[in-house]
Design a protein around this motif. Structure first.
Motif, short mmCIF file in Angstrom:
data_model
loop_
_atom_site.label_atom_id
_atom_site.label_comp_id
_atom_site.label_asym_id
_atom_site.label_seq_id
_atom_site.Cartn_x
_atom_site.Cartn_y
_atom_site.Cartn_z
N VAL A 53 0.85 -1.19 0.00
CA VAL A 53 0.00 0.00 0.00
C VAL A 53 0.88 1.24 0.00
CG1 VAL A 53 -2.00 -1.05 1.16
CG2 VAL A 53 -0.17 -0.05 2.53
N PRO A 54 0.35 2.39 -0.39
CA PRO A 54 1.14 3.62 -0.36
C PRO A 54 1.45 4.04 1.08
CG PRO A 54 -0.80 3.86 -1.76
CD PRO A 54 -0.99 2.60 -0.98
N ILE A 55 2.66 4.50 1.31
CA ILE A 55 3.03 5.06 2.61
C ILE A 55 2.81 6.57 2.56
CG2 ILE A 55 4.90 5.51 4.22
CD1 ILE A 55 6.14 2.86 3.40
N ILE A 56 1.93 7.05 3.40
CA ILE A 56 1.68 8.49 3.54
C ILE A 56 1.84 8.81 5.01
CG2 ILE A 56 0.05 10.37 3.18
CD1 ILE A 56 -1.27 8.73 1.00
N ASP A 57 2.96 9.41 5.38
CA ASP A 57 3.26 9.66 6.78
C ASP A 57 3.21 11.14 7.14
OD1 ASP A 57 5.51 10.50 5.45
OD2 ASP A 57 6.91 9.21 6.55
N LYS A 58 2.61 11.93 6.25
CA LYS A 58 2.38 13.34 6.52
C LYS A 58 1.21 13.79 5.66
CE LYS A 58 5.78 14.77 3.05
NZ LYS A 58 7.02 15.51 2.79
N VAL A 114 6.37 -0.82 4.60
CA VAL A 114 5.20 -0.45 5.38
C VAL A 114 5.36 -0.94 6.81
CG1 VAL A 114 2.68 -0.55 5.55
CG2 VAL A 114 3.78 -0.57 3.30
N TYR A 115 5.89 -2.14 6.97
CA TYR A 115 6.12 -2.68 8.31
C TYR A 115 7.11 -1.82 9.10
CZ TYR A 115 3.57 -7.13 8.03
OH TYR A 115 2.59 -8.09 7.97
N LYS A 116 8.10 -1.24 8.43
CA LYS A 116 9.05 -0.38 9.14
C LYS A 116 8.34 0.78 9.80
CE LYS A 116 13.06 -1.45 6.21
NZ LYS A 116 14.01 -0.93 5.19
N LEU A 117 7.40 1.40 9.10
CA LEU A 117 6.64 2.50 9.68
C LEU A 117 5.76 1.99 10.82
CD1 LEU A 117 5.64 5.43 9.73
CD2 LEU A 117 3.96 4.79 7.97
N ILE A 118 5.09 0.87 10.60
CA ILE A 118 4.21 0.30 11.62
C ILE A 118 5.00 0.01 12.90
CG2 ILE A 118 2.83 -1.72 12.23
CD1 ILE A 118 2.02 -1.90 9.26
N GLU A 119 6.14 -0.65 12.75
CA GLU A 119 6.94 -1.02 13.92
C GLU A 119 7.50 0.20 14.63
OE1 GLU A 119 9.85 -3.91 12.62
OE2 GLU A 119 8.32 -4.87 11.38
N SER A 120 7.94 1.19 13.89
CA SER A 120 8.46 2.41 14.49
C SER A 120 7.37 3.11 15.29
CB SER A 120 9.01 3.34 13.41
OG SER A 120 9.41 4.57 13.95
#
Length: 503
Positions: A158-163, A181-187
């Motif tokens: 899925v697209p990562i949109i973190d802002k 995507v998991y990197k963002l989830i885990e962080s």
């Protein structure tokens, strides 16, 4: 009941009213944002608005996990039902409203989380209480991770949109690899573990995420990653992180903040919400304006059953029958079966329905005047789940002791259900069958099958045995995940490629 969802819904309607059919939710103007975030309570209201996007999460689990699994045989009854293709593994699901809702609701929640996080970064000095500021940031990150985890399990990449981004900017953001995507989830979840309180001391904060909720969800993330890849770009990466998950789950158990409720029915009682089993739940408030009650209780139950009992039509339409496979899986004297399942009924006009359906969340003495305003919370993570997830980690080599952390708790769970003959050994398939009986109707079954690697054997075998009307399409590994909604594929040519196996 807690008021977070109620307040969040109002805030969302007033301040975050964006089109849910688009990838990103177009941000409100700079002036509006800055005007709203003027006092510390405005940040709390912004956090509550993120929680409001959990409202349809239980429905999504029942539609896309429970109905997808071997727990239901929800084939067509002659009408056009949105769940039919879900249960029957149709290839043309990209316009299915359940799938469209999953994408839209999760990204709407992510957008709200990004708005709040951006405002904390820009205007956080307004919050003079540093512990409150850190907690609100942690809540937003917990929820953003929660929504992304839901997306990964459903769609894979899925697209990562973190802002916060504009509509045009969103159209340049491709789908990211699942690992990224998991990197963002885990962080995000690790930040939540480190910065959320273990408990809240006021009733008004009941339902907010705690550090234990973050540990539990992060453990499930590691376990899901550790599942097989099936040679597709789905949620499993074969990462072998059972040890990380075990450590997180064991912390929940040994800290002794939660407890095993001795009576199964008491876990789901309308008069026993927020009981010691509950680690994280979606809280609903009945009688509010706008309406913030639940709809999941009746979702799998037929309208004719309600009307035959003198109750108003709810919206479940026709029956989604429980599979013969599940019905026959319950041992004799298992009290969970009678509590969770309605074994047929006599409908209006004397029509006899012999098939069974889930009634697990329904208290017929609590039927509200509005079908969208049921007064019962949905438990996302409960203590029994933590015990069984920890047992799964042990059996997968993540650490721990089989006798005390697998056999003993499983026998305790069985004894609560009236099963007095103890087990002496347990394999992963057997554990998954124990989970099936414990969590039937709670929306976990499909994800359990995918994570455990059993989906490619269990589903074809169930299809062959239970599809007596020959309505189901052959299962393939591509069906571990769902198609990207057509309205997203159609946003911009070549922005996304459809998942394999779907039209």
């Amino acid at each position: 009941m807690n008021k977070i969802l109620s307040i969040g819904a109002v805030t969302a309607l007033l301040l975050f009213n964006a089109c849910e059919k688009e990838l990103n939710q177009v941000p409100f103007s700079q002036a509006t944002t800055e005007t709203f975030y003027a006092i510390p309570n405005d940040f709390i209201q912004g956090t509550n608005a993120i929680y409001s996007n959990l409202r349809t999460y239980p429905d999504r689990l029942l539609n896309l996990s429970e109905t997808r699994s071997d727990n239901l045989y929800a084939i067509s009854d002659g009408g056009v039902r949105d769940w039919e293709g879900i249960n029957d593994f149709y290839k043309n699901l990209s316009t299915n409203p359940y799938i469209e809702e999953a994408w839209a609701a999760n990204y709407n929640g992510i957008y709200k989380a990004n708005v709040l996080l951006g405002q904390i970064e820009k205007n956080g000095s307004i919050i003079t209480d540093e512990s409150l500021k850190k907690r609100l940031e942690a809540e937003a990150k917990f929820l953003r991770a929660f929504f992304y985890f839901d997306l990964v399990r459903i769609f894979g990449k899925v697209p990562i949109i973190d802002k916060v981004v504009t509509a045009n900017e969103a159209l340049a953001i491709p789908r990211s690899a699942v690992a990224d995507v998991y990197k963002l989830i885990e962080s995000d979840l690790q930040f939540a573990v480190d910065n959320l309180p273990p408990v809240y001391t006021t009733a008004a904060d009941r339902g907010r995420a705690t550090s234990y909720a973050a540990r539990g969800i992060l453990a499930l993330v590691y376990m899901t990653k550790s599942g097989p890849t099936y040679d597709i770009e789905g949620p499993g990466l074969a990462s072998n992180e059972w040890g990380k998950a075990y450590t997180l789950l064991n912390k929940i158990v040994v800290d002794n903040k939660y407890a095993f409720v001795s009576n199964y029915a008491d876990i789901f009682s309308y008069s026993n919400e927020n009981n010691p089993e509950v680690i994280f739940d979606v809280q609903y408030n009945t009688g509010s304006n706008p309406v913030t009650g639940a709809t999941f209780p009746w979702l799998l139950a037929p309208d004719n059953w309600f009307t035959s009992l003198g109750k108003p039509v709810q919206g479940g339409l026709t029956i989604r029958p429980i599979s013969n496979s599940l019905l026959s899986a319950y041992p004799a004297n298992d009290t969970r079966k009678a509590f969770s399942i309605q074994n047929g009924y006599t409908g209006t006009g004397g029509v006899v329905e012999t098939r069974s359906f889930f009634k697990k969340y329904i208290d017929l003495t609590k039927v509200p005047s509005s079908r969208v305003d049921w007064p019962i919370n949905y438990i996302v993570l409960r203590y029994t789940d933590v015990l069984m997830l920890r047992a799964e980690c042990v059996l997968n080599g993540g650490g721990g002791d089989v006798a005390t952390e697998v056999i003993a708790p499983i026998n305790q769970i069985r004894a609560r259900a009236g099963l007095t003959v103890p087990l002496v050994t347990l394999t992963i398939p057997q554990l998954m069958e124990q989970r099936r009986l414990e969590f039937a109707g709670e929306g976990l079954r499909w994800h359990d099958l995918v994570r455990s690697g059993l989906v490619t054997t269990v589903i074809p075998a169930w299809d062959a045995a239970d599809d007596i009307e020959n309505k189901m399409e052959p299962f393939t590994k591509d069906f571990v995940i769902y198609p990207i909604p057509y309205n997203q594929i159609n946003l911009k040519k070549d922005l996304y490629t459809q998942n394999n196996g779907y039209n």
